[in-house]
Motif scaffolding. Sequence first.
Motif, short mmCIF file in Angstrom:
data_model
loop_
_atom_site.label_atom_id
_atom_site.label_comp_id
_atom_site.label_asym_id
_atom_site.label_seq_id
_atom_site.Cartn_x
_atom_site.Cartn_y
_atom_site.Cartn_z
N LYS A 175 41.44 31.22 28.96
CA LYS A 175 42.58 31.97 29.31
C LYS A 175 42.20 32.66 30.60
O LYS A 175 41.29 32.89 31.25
N LYS A 176 43.48 33.25 31.39
CA LYS A 176 43.27 34.07 32.62
C LYS A 176 42.25 35.08 32.51
O LYS A 176 41.51 35.42 33.46
N GLY A 177 42.31 35.85 31.65
CA GLY A 177 41.33 37.09 31.56
C GLY A 177 39.93 36.72 31.32
O GLY A 177 39.01 37.30 32.07
N GLU A 178 39.69 35.52 30.73
CA GLU A 178 38.30 35.23 30.74
C GLU A 178 37.88 34.55 32.33
O GLU A 178 36.62 34.73 32.42
N PHE A 179 38.71 33.96 32.82
CA PHE A 179 38.39 33.46 34.13
C PHE A 179 38.24 34.86 35.10
O PHE A 179 37.27 34.75 35.80
N ILE A 180 39.00 35.61 35.08
CA ILE A 180 38.82 36.76 35.86
C ILE A 180 37.49 37.66 35.65
O ILE A 180 36.83 37.90 36.54
N VAL A 181 37.19 37.75 34.17
CA VAL A 181 35.90 38.28 33.88
C VAL A 181 34.63 37.41 34.58
O VAL A 181 33.72 38.12 35.15
N ALA A 182 34.65 35.97 34.46
CA ALA A 182 33.81 35.17 34.85
C ALA A 182 33.68 35.33 36.26
O ALA A 182 32.53 35.29 37.16
N LEU A 183 34.79 35.49 37.13
CA LEU A 183 34.75 35.61 38.78
C LEU A 183 34.05 36.99 39.03
O LEU A 183 33.41 36.79 39.97
N TYR A 184 34.58 37.81 38.37
CA TYR A 184 34.02 39.21 38.64
C TYR A 184 32.38 39.10 38.43
O TYR A 184 31.77 39.84 39.34
N ASP A 185 31.93 38.66 37.42
CA ASP A 185 30.42 38.52 37.09
C ASP A 185 29.85 37.72 38.01
O ASP A 185 28.83 38.03 38.51
N ALA A 186 30.36 36.80 38.69
CA ALA A 186 29.83 36.00 39.63
C ALA A 186 29.84 36.63 41.21
O ALA A 186 28.75 36.33 41.79
#
Length: 90
Positions: free
Chosen positions: A70-81
């Motif tokens: 989901k988009k939210g999961e992707f955004i969280v992973a992007l932020y964490d990275a």
Amino acid sequence: MKDFLATSVGNAIARHRKKNKIDQQELAERIGSTQGSIANIEAGRQMIPLPKIYAVATVLGIEIEQLIPKKGEFIVALYDAMKDHLNFDD
């Protein structure tokens, strides 16, 4: 982000494949691939091509959306990275 996407999609494929009691070899044969490719995809070492994602979803009897994060999961992973490279103090 490719690693996150590849890992997320691979984990989803493995989860749904096992739920359907299909082994990697059978899935590979049914989508025109190899067992080695399925193993690499599920491990996140190889990104699955879009047409194969549709084929996997069809074989597993699920919607393609169930294989893609989901988009939210992707955004969280992007932020964490990226958070170690961001400086919010400036």
